[in-house]
Enzyme design. Structure first.
Site, short mmCIF file in Angstrom:
data_model
loop_
_atom_site.label_atom_id
_atom_site.label_comp_id
_atom_site.label_asym_id
_atom_site.label_seq_id
_atom_site.Cartn_x
_atom_site.Cartn_y
_atom_site.Cartn_z
N LYS A 1 -19.16 -7.70 -1.82
CA LYS A 1 -20.05 -7.69 -2.98
C LYS A 1 -19.29 -7.67 -4.30
O LYS A 1 -19.72 -8.26 -5.28
CB LYS A 1 -20.89 -6.41 -2.94
CG LYS A 1 -22.25 -6.55 -2.34
CD LYS A 1 -23.00 -5.23 -2.60
CE LYS A 1 -24.44 -5.30 -2.20
NZ LYS A 1 -25.13 -4.02 -2.46
N HIS B 1 0.84 -1.20 0.00
CA HIS B 1 0.00 0.00 0.00
C HIS B 1 0.87 1.25 0.00
O HIS B 1 0.37 2.36 -0.14
CB HIS B 1 -0.92 0.03 1.23
CG HIS B 1 -1.92 -1.09 1.27
ND1 HIS B 1 -2.63 -1.49 0.15
CD2 HIS B 1 -2.34 -1.89 2.28
CE1 HIS B 1 -3.44 -2.48 0.49
NE2 HIS B 1 -3.27 -2.75 1.77
P1 A3P Z 1 -16.62 -4.46 -1.80
O1 A3P Z 1 -16.48 -4.17 -0.33
O2 A3P Z 1 -17.11 -3.27 -2.56
O3 A3P Z 1 -17.40 -5.67 -2.08
P2 A3P Z 1 -9.15 -4.98 -1.24
O4 A3P Z 1 -8.89 -6.34 -1.75
O5 A3P Z 1 -8.30 -3.92 -1.86
O6 A3P Z 1 -9.16 -4.92 0.26
O7 A3P Z 1 -10.62 -4.60 -1.73
C1 A3P Z 1 -11.75 -5.28 -1.23
C2 A3P Z 1 -12.86 -5.12 -2.25
O8 A3P Z 1 -12.59 -5.98 -3.37
C3 A3P Z 1 -14.19 -5.55 -1.69
O9 A3P Z 1 -15.15 -4.74 -2.37
C4 A3P Z 1 -14.26 -7.00 -2.12
O10 A3P Z 1 -15.56 -7.54 -2.15
C5 A3P Z 1 -13.65 -6.92 -3.50
N1 A3P Z 1 -13.07 -8.21 -3.94
C6 A3P Z 1 -12.37 -9.10 -3.21
N2 A3P Z 1 -12.02 -10.16 -3.95
C7 A3P Z 1 -12.51 -9.94 -5.18
C8 A3P Z 1 -12.50 -10.70 -6.39
N3 A3P Z 1 -11.91 -11.89 -6.44
N4 A3P Z 1 -13.10 -10.18 -7.47
C9 A3P Z 1 -13.71 -8.98 -7.43
N5 A3P Z 1 -13.76 -8.22 -6.31
C10 A3P Z 1 -13.18 -8.70 -5.19
#
Ligand code: A3P
Length: 331
Positions: free
Chosen positions: A298, A138
């Site tokens: 989601k 990050h």
């Molecule tokens: P939402 O909370 O809008 O559903 P990060 O991985 O950077 O922490 O981001 C998390 C976000 O990515 C969450 O969004 C999560 O649901 C989504 N996410 C996690 N895995 C994913 C995947 N395999 N494909 C698409 N979105 C995904």
């Protein structure tokens, strides 16, 4: 480029206690209190880890860095990059595939998590790391050791960004999953903090802008991806990713369904339902106290509409627009 040129110069460890501090919403644990360093807010211990990485990390020309702000699709990008780069060793349809048995954050580790460990543990992690090495971070490029992003270094960098309005909703939900009483965190609180640019790795727009600009300066080394575009056209974006990483899918592979198998393996539905991602806890791997399921919700674009008033959306849009004025970059 002034920031990059000097980014190894200060004594970060000594500096940390004197940096501006942010104590709101330090969830899940109090040691997540944030400090502002060179314009970005990070949990204190991330900055200690950054200092250690600056002292000890030796990049290899084949290293790949996946850079993002939390909640932008990091978990998805980690899964896709890992499955793509290591597809010869781990065919995506294999029942033994690491992504079926480990959380994506266990397959591709964060630099801050690796350098939080004692030196010998860090060394062990890096010795066992599959090659080519893929790391998540990050930290923006301007804070990472110069050795990683200097022009002479071969490391490749992939950035993922997302509509800030969806990011803030995702943050809110993420924080709530760590509280015994989720009602404790009001959306408005998270929203205010985000608008002030004080959530982890914030300000969000500054982080994204830095990497968008870097991707224009060095397109062969920095790839800029957008979560929304990946949702719209996953095939095309995975092809771009593979090409950029030097392991394009061959025609034969495409015909054999390898690309689609990777997308399927890394899909939110698939990963979310796995036993390891429903019950696992990253702390078991000596990592952060994070729950595996908290990374999957989601996975849609535009969910902000269900959580934000029109006034809130307009306020955030205005902040972002103001910050990006004249840059040519838009979310
Ligand atoms: P939402 O909370 O809008 O559903 P990060 O991985 O950077 O922490 O981001 C998390 C976000 O990515 C969450 O969004 C999560 O649901 C989504 N996410 C996690 N895995 C994913 C995947 N395999 N494909 C698409 N979105 C995904």
């Amino acid at each position: 480029h002034a920031l990059t040129a000097k980014n190894d110069a200060d004594n970060l460890v000594e500096l940390i206690p004197s940096l501006p501090v942010e104590k709101r919403l330090v969830i899940p644990s109090p040691d997540l209190q944030r400090r502002q360093y060179r314009g970005y807010w990070f949990p204190e211990w991330h900055l200690s880890a950054l200092a250690a990485a600056r002292d000890h990390f030796e990049p290899m020309p084949t290293d790949i860095f996946l850079v993002s702000c939390p909640k932008s699709g990091t978990t998805w990008l980690k899964s896709l990059a890992f499955a793509t780069v290591h597809r010869d060793v781990h065919p995506p349809s294999s029942r033994e595939h690491p992504l079926l048995h480990k959380n994506p954050h266990g397959c591709v580790r964060f630099i801050h998590a690796i350098y939080r460990q004692p030196v010998d543990v860090t060394r062990g992690i890096l010795e066992a790391y599959p090659s080519p090495r893929i790391f998540g971070t990050h930290f923006p490029l301007s804070l990472l050791p110069e050795r990683i992003n200097g022009d002479g270094c071969g490391c490749r960098i992939v950035y993922i960004c997302r509509d800030p309005k969806d990011v803030v909703v995702s943050w809110w939900w993420f924080m709530r999953t760590y509280l015994p009483n989720p009602e404790q965190v009001r959306f408005e609180e998270v929203f205010d903090l985000f608008c002030e640019g004080r959530t982890g790795a914030g300000p969000y727009w500054r982080h994204a802008l830095e990497h968008w600009e870097e991707s224009r300066r060095r397109p062969g080394k920095v790839l800029f991806l957008r979560y929304e575009e990946m949702l719209l056209d996953p095939q095309c974006n995975l092809r771009r990713l593979a090409e950029f990483l030097g392991c394009a899918f061959s025609e034969a592979e495409e015909k054999a369904g390898v690309l689609d198998a990777i997308l399927e393996l890394c899909s939110l539905d698939k990963l979310k339902k796995l036993e390891v991602n429903q019950s696992g806890n990253k702390i078991k791997d000596g990592d952060e106290p994070m729950m595996n399921h908290s990374f999957f919700r989601k996975g849609e674009s535009g969910d902000w509409i269900n959580h934000m008033t029109a006034e809130m959306a307009a306020r955030l849009d205005a902040i972002v627009e103001h910050a990006l004025q004249g840059t040519g970059f838009r979310f």
